[in-house]
Enzyme design. Structure first.
Site, PDB file in Angstrom:
ATOM      1  N   ASN A   1       0.862  -1.188   0.000  1.00 32.63           N
ATOM      2  CA  ASN A   1       0.000   0.000   0.000  1.00 32.63           C
ATOM      3  C   ASN A   1       0.899   1.239   0.000  1.00 32.63           C
ATOM      4  OD1 ASN A   1      -1.819   2.036   0.500  1.00 32.63           O
ATOM      5  ND2 ASN A   1      -2.446   1.292   2.529  1.00 32.63           N
TER       6      ASN A   1
ATOM      7  N   LYS B   1       0.094   4.269  -0.318  1.00 34.63           N
ATOM      8  CA  LYS B   1      -0.550   5.446   0.301  1.00 34.63           C
ATOM      9  C   LYS B   1      -0.319   6.691  -0.567  1.00 34.63           C
ATOM     10  CE  LYS B   1      -0.151   3.055   4.663  1.00 34.63           C
ATOM     11  NZ  LYS B   1       0.022   3.080   6.099  1.00 34.63           N
TER      12      LYS B   1
ATOM     13  N   HIS C   1      -9.414   0.831   5.398  1.00 38.11           N
ATOM     14  CA  HIS C   1      -8.067   1.042   5.945  1.00 38.11           C
ATOM     15  C   HIS C   1      -8.149   2.002   7.135  1.00 38.11           C
ATOM     16  CE1 HIS C   1      -3.950   2.339   6.445  1.00 38.11           C
ATOM     17  NE2 HIS C   1      -3.629   1.180   5.909  1.00 38.11           N
TER      18      HIS C   1
ATOM     19  N   GLU D   1      -6.452   4.434   8.095  1.00 42.17           N
ATOM     20  CA  GLU D   1      -6.322   5.879   7.836  1.00 42.17           C
ATOM     21  C   GLU D   1      -7.630   6.456   7.306  1.00 42.17           C
ATOM     22  OE1 GLU D   1      -2.761   5.304   5.571  1.00 42.17           O
ATOM     23  OE2 GLU D   1      -1.833   4.659   7.453  1.00 42.17           O
TER      24      GLU D   1
ATOM     25  N   GLU E   1      -5.097  -5.277  10.976  1.00 42.74           N
ATOM     26  CA  GLU E   1      -4.067  -4.250  11.119  1.00 42.74           C
ATOM     27  C   GLU E   1      -4.319  -3.460  12.399  1.00 42.74           C
ATOM     28  OE1 GLU E   1      -2.212  -3.018   7.201  1.00 42.74           O
ATOM     29  OE2 GLU E   1      -4.137  -2.026   7.227  1.00 42.74           O
TER      30      GLU E   1
ATOM     31  N   GLY F   1       2.653   2.071  10.752  1.00 41.30           N
ATOM     32  CA  GLY F   1       3.585   3.178  10.542  1.00 41.30           C
ATOM     33  C   GLY F   1       4.327   3.588  11.804  1.00 41.30           C
TER      34      GLY F   1
ATOM     35  N   SER G   1       3.645  -2.282  10.422  1.00 36.01           N
ATOM     36  CA  SER G   1       5.102  -2.297  10.633  1.00 36.01           C
ATOM     37  C   SER G   1       5.757  -3.633  10.276  1.00 36.01           C
ATOM     38  CB  SER G   1       5.448  -1.871  12.070  1.00 36.01           C
ATOM     39  OG  SER G   1       5.070  -0.520  12.276  1.00 36.01           O
TER      40      SER G   1
ATOM     41  N   GLY H   1       2.908  -1.183   4.318  1.00 35.65           N
ATOM     42  CA  GLY H   1       2.939   0.242   3.982  1.00 35.65           C
ATOM     43  C   GLY H   1       4.361   0.682   3.690  1.00 35.65           C
ATOM     44  N   GLY H   2       5.013   1.275   4.706  1.00 34.58           N
ATOM     45  CA  GLY H   2       6.342   1.868   4.517  1.00 34.58           C
ATOM     46  C   GLY H   2       7.338   0.956   3.807  1.00 34.58           C
TER      47      GLY H   2
HETATM   48  P1  PGA Z   1       2.985   0.129   7.681  1.00 31.74           P
HETATM   49  O1  PGA Z   1       1.505   0.307   7.090  1.00 31.74           O
HETATM   50  O2  PGA Z   1       3.545  -1.144   7.086  1.00 31.74           O
HETATM   51  O3  PGA Z   1       3.730   1.349   7.232  1.00 31.74           O
HETATM   52  O4  PGA Z   1       2.865   0.034   9.151  1.00 31.74           O
HETATM   53  C1  PGA Z   1       0.651  -0.799   6.981  1.00 31.74           C
HETATM   54  C2  PGA Z   1      -0.657  -0.383   6.340  1.00 31.74           C
HETATM   55  O5  PGA Z   1      -1.093   0.743   6.533  1.00 31.74           O
HETATM   56  O6  PGA Z   1      -1.298  -1.188   5.616  1.00 31.74           O
END
Ligand code: PGA
Length: 265
Positions: free
Chosen positions: A10, A12, A102, A104, A174, A180, A220, A241-242
């Site tokens: 993802n 983002k 998600h 966010e 999640e 993050g 993470s 994500g990251g």
């Molecule tokens: P992250 O994000 O790996 O940066 O923690 C995960 C996600 O939002 O799906």
């Protein structure tokens, strides 16, 4: 039942056109290479809407079967919805899989559960795959509400789905406090939450159907912790994500999922 792991990247609101195309190209090129160690895992990327077309063209040109994904959608037919992107438009761009719920969007954009449920239904009705994201906040976890929150979010988004839609459904657990933050759930916490979510799915759709639904872990995940996080029998890959913004790291995470699949074959 054997479930094929799925790993999603993802992106983002990251990348610009050149970096998005370069990242997509690197992933697809490696996925297409014989001996890449990626057999047995489904891989999806979720670029920003504005680069879907460019990344989709790169994925297609490279081969390798990386799925093009969208981070969001509007759950209705074409019409007067300023700023929104509809499922027909996503289908037109070659999108195969769409995220819903998600954290966010739930907690930053403040999307209500009722809207998330409409999105899930519309995505699956459009014959696309859907990843429904669920998970508790830190305050909910500290109050001992993890299982209750996951159950409520799963039920509100999925109750009443026709059984024919379930093969295209993926759930991502999640925990919001892990997204993050560099702080991931322990492998045991992840496995326990996945078992609980699967039992909620069994209550909704029956035990056989629930055994077939893939549940990813997200929050993470990186190349270092992926092997142990994916080791749980109910953890069917991850939503990243990251660490999905770096091709080599994301590929290492995908390989960890592929190795798990090979071990349980
Ligand atoms: P992250 O994000 O790996 O940066 O923690 C995960 C996600 O939002 O799906």
């Amino acid at each position: 039942m054997k479930r094929r792991p799925i790993v999603g990247g993802n992106w983002k609101m990251n990348t610009v056109r050149t970096s998005a195309v370069a990242l997509g190209g690197a992933l697809a090129g490696e996925a297409a290479r014989t001996g890449s160690g990626l057999d047995g895992v489904d891989i999806a990327v979720f670029p920003p809407f504005v680069y879907l077309e460019a990344v989709g063209a790169t994925l297609k040109a490279s081969g390798g079967g990386v799925l093009l994904g969208a981070q969001d959608c509007f759950p209705g037919p074409a019409g007067a919805f300023t700023g929104e992107i509809g499922l027909d438009q996503l289908l037109d761009l070659g999108v195969r899989i769409v995220l819903a719920g998600h954290s966010e969007r739930r907690h930053v954009i403040r999307e209500p559960e009722e809207l998330i449920a409409r999105k899930v239904r519309a995505i699956l009705d459009a014959n696309l795959m859907c990843i429904l994201c669920v998970g508790e906040t830190l305050a909910e976890r500290e109050a001992g509400e993890t299982d209750g929150v996951n159950e409520r979010q799963v039920r509100s988004a999925l109750a009443g789905l026709p059984p024919t839609h379930l093969a295209r459904l993926v759930v991502a657990y999640e925990p919001v406090w892990a997204i993050g933050t560099g702080r991931n759930a322990t492998p045991a916490d992840a496995q326990n939450a996945h078992v609980q979510i699967r039992s909620v799915l069994a209550g909704l759709f029956g035990a056989d159907a629930a055994r077939g639904i893939r549940i990813q872990y997200g929050g993470s995940v990186n190349a270092g912790n992926a092997p142990e996080l994916f080791a749980g029998p109910d953890v069917d890959g991850g939503l990243i994500g990251g660490a999905s913004l770096k091709a080599e790291e994301f590929l290492a995470i995908c390989r960890a999922a592929a190795q798990k699949a090979a071990r349980s074959a």
